[in-house]
Structures are given as C-alpha cells and as structure tokens.
Design a protein around this motif. Structure first.
Motif, PDB file in Angstrom:
ATOM      1  N   LEU A 173       3.256 -66.490  65.167  1.00  0.00           N
ATOM      2  CA  LEU A 173       2.724 -67.825  64.909  1.00  0.00           C
ATOM      3  C   LEU A 173       3.556 -68.565  63.858  1.00  0.00           C
ATOM      4  O   LEU A 173       3.777 -69.770  63.967  1.00  0.00           O
ATOM      5  N   VAL A 174       4.016 -67.853  62.858  1.00  0.00           N
ATOM      6  CA  VAL A 174       4.777 -68.491  61.786  1.00  0.00           C
ATOM      7  C   VAL A 174       6.179 -68.865  62.258  1.00  0.00           C
ATOM      8  O   VAL A 174       6.635 -69.993  62.053  1.00  0.00           O
ATOM      9  N   PHE A 175       6.879 -67.935  62.885  1.00  0.00           N
ATOM     10  CA  PHE A 175       8.277 -68.169  63.245  1.00  0.00           C
ATOM     11  C   PHE A 175       8.471 -68.682  64.665  1.00  0.00           C
ATOM     12  O   PHE A 175       9.451 -69.361  64.944  1.00  0.00           O
ATOM     13  N   LEU A 228      12.455 -65.828  66.651  1.00  0.00           N
ATOM     14  CA  LEU A 228      12.494 -64.368  66.562  1.00  0.00           C
ATOM     15  C   LEU A 228      13.549 -63.797  67.508  1.00  0.00           C
ATOM     16  O   LEU A 228      14.243 -62.840  67.168  1.00  0.00           O
ATOM     17  N   ARG A 229      13.679 -64.380  68.696  1.00  0.00           N
ATOM     18  CA  ARG A 229      14.686 -63.924  69.649  1.00  0.00           C
ATOM     19  C   ARG A 229      16.087 -64.153  69.083  1.00  0.00           C
ATOM     20  O   ARG A 229      16.960 -63.290  69.178  1.00  0.00           O
ATOM     21  N   ASN A 230      16.299 -65.308  68.465  1.00  0.00           N
ATOM     22  CA  ASN A 230      17.607 -65.602  67.863  1.00  0.00           C
ATOM     23  C   ASN A 230      17.922 -64.640  66.717  1.00  0.00           C
ATOM     24  O   ASN A 230      19.055 -64.190  66.569  1.00  0.00           O
ATOM     25  N   ILE A 231      16.919 -64.340  65.916  1.00  0.00           N
ATOM     26  CA  ILE A 231      17.120 -63.402  64.810  1.00  0.00           C
ATOM     27  C   ILE A 231      17.483 -62.024  65.360  1.00  0.00           C
ATOM     28  O   ILE A 231      18.380 -61.352  64.849  1.00  0.00           O
ATOM     29  N   GLY A 232      16.801 -61.607  66.429  1.00  0.00           N
ATOM     30  CA  GLY A 232      17.101 -60.314  67.051  1.00  0.00           C
ATOM     31  C   GLY A 232      18.509 -60.262  67.612  1.00  0.00           C
ATOM     32  O   GLY A 232      19.215 -59.264  67.456  1.00  0.00           O
ATOM     33  N   GLN A 233      18.941 -61.338  68.254  1.00  0.00           N
ATOM     34  CA  GLN A 233      20.300 -61.382  68.797  1.00  0.00           C
ATOM     35  C   GLN A 233      21.338 -61.348  67.682  1.00  0.00           C
ATOM     36  O   GLN A 233      22.355 -60.662  67.785  1.00  0.00           O
TER      37      GLN A 233
END
Length: 77
Positions: free
Chosen positions: A18-20, A25-30
């Motif tokens: 909800l926050v991000f 989150l997908r971009n951070i994971g990549q």
C-alpha cells in the motif's frame, strides 16, 4: 513474542504494498537483482584476472630461472 507468524508477515507485506505500490516494488526488485548479478560478474572477472596474473608470474619466473641456468652453465664452461 520473538517469532512472527505468517499472519504478521502478510500484514507487513500488505502495508508495504500500500505504501510503495507494486510497480515501485517491482523496480526495486529488478534493480537489486541487477546489482547482485553485476557483483557476481565482477567477482568472476577479478578471479580470472588474478589467475592470469598468477600464470604470468609463474611463466615469467620459469623463464628467468632458465636464463639464469644458461648463464651459470656458460660461465662454468
């Protein structure tokens, strides 16, 4: 109190989503995956360079040793 159940982790996951948002989150994971891959590739390159350097030192040492033997043999003859 020290251990968390699956429900605690699910609630934390929902709050983080909800926050991000899922896209961020997908971009951070990549980005994190790319950084880890780059680090591993860099370590492989460093190991290969170190091995090549070691081989050059060994080869160079044998050449010098061979030249020294030739000079010693010539002076004793």
């Amino acid at each position: 109190m020290g251990s968390f159940s699956i429900w605690h982790w699910l609630i934390v996951l929902v709050i983080v989503m909800l926050v991000f948002g899922t896209k961020k989150l997908r971009n951070i994971g990549q980005d994190l995956g790319g950084a880890v891959k780059g680090f591993k590739d860099g370590m492989k390159d460093a190991d290969a360079a170190a091995d090549a350097s070691t081989q050059q030192k060994i080869s160079g040492g044998q050449t010098l040793e061979g030249e020294a033997r030739e000079k010693v043999e010539k002076t004793h003859s």
